[in-house]
Scaffold this active site. Structure first.
Site, PDB file in Angstrom:
ATOM      1  N   CYS A 260      -0.238   3.042  -6.148  1.00  0.00           N
ATOM      2  CA  CYS A 260      -1.413   2.458  -5.494  1.00  0.00           C
ATOM      3  C   CYS A 260      -2.648   3.110  -6.113  1.00  0.00           C
ATOM      4  O   CYS A 260      -2.561   3.692  -7.196  1.00  0.00           O
ATOM      5  CB  CYS A 260      -1.346   2.622  -3.973  1.00  0.00           C
TER       6      CYS A 260
ATOM      7  N   ARG B  45      -0.284   3.998   0.614  1.00  0.00           N
ATOM      8  CA  ARG B  45       0.726   2.983   0.340  1.00  0.00           C
ATOM      9  C   ARG B  45       1.883   3.473  -0.529  1.00  0.00           C
ATOM     10  O   ARG B  45       3.053   3.292  -0.174  1.00  0.00           O
ATOM     11  CB  ARG B  45       0.077   1.751  -0.303  1.00  0.00           C
TER      12      ARG B  45
ATOM     13  N   ASP C 104      -4.495  -1.911   1.813  1.00  0.00           N
ATOM     14  CA  ASP C 104      -4.731  -0.469   1.854  1.00  0.00           C
ATOM     15  C   ASP C 104      -5.212  -0.073   3.251  1.00  0.00           C
ATOM     16  O   ASP C 104      -6.339  -0.373   3.636  1.00  0.00           O
ATOM     17  CB  ASP C 104      -5.774  -0.087   0.809  1.00  0.00           C
TER      18      ASP C 104
END
Length: 149
Positions: free
Chosen positions: A9, A15, A124
């Site tokens: 990420c 994440r 996110d």
């Protein structure tokens, strides 16, 4: 030899470490041996643990992120891993631009492993604040990924 997967990420504090922990837990329940790691395309949080609210949400669902530390993707990752999984199209694009010539790792979007979700990216939660929703999607994507292994 086990399959080696890197989850990526932006900052490697929400994440991708969650994807690493969830996939590891699910793989263990299935008896699959995988080598997993996570990284970010940026280095802002290198050396830091996952974001507190993400850790809390993951812990409530039985996943421990406390030992993970953020790091940035390096060129060697493209040969060390079999599969590099991006959480969104921007990170996938960054990975494609970072990919050295002759790299062997396959690149994919995590949501490609859960097409039934209708999601085209893993949001996110650092920005959306929906830690539960993000973790639920990660669980669906991880299950789909493991089904394909």
């Amino acid at each position: 030899m086990s399959t080696r997967i890197l989850f990526v990420c932006l900052g490697n504090i929400c994440r991708s470490p969650s994807a690493e922990a969830v996939t590891q837990a699910m793989a263990g329940k299935r008896g699959l041996l995988l080598e997993l790691d996570s990284a970010g395309t940026g280095a802002w949080h290198s050396g830091e643990p996952p974001y507190g609210p993400m850790q809390k949400t993951a812990r409530a669902r039985g996943y421990d992120l406390s030992t993970l530390r953020a790091r940035q993707v390096v060129s060697g990752d493209f040969s060390e891993f079999d599969l590099i999984v991006a959480m969104d199209a921007d990170n996938l694009s960054n990975l494609q631009n970072m990919r050295p010539a002759g790299a062997t790792a396959r690149l994919a979007l995590f949501t490609d492993f859960a097409p039934e979700s209708g999601a085209d990216h893993v949001p996110d939660p650092y920005y959306t604040r929906d830690f539960d929703g993000t973790l639920e999607l990660i669980e669906r994507c991880a299950a789909g990924l493991l089904d394909q292994l």
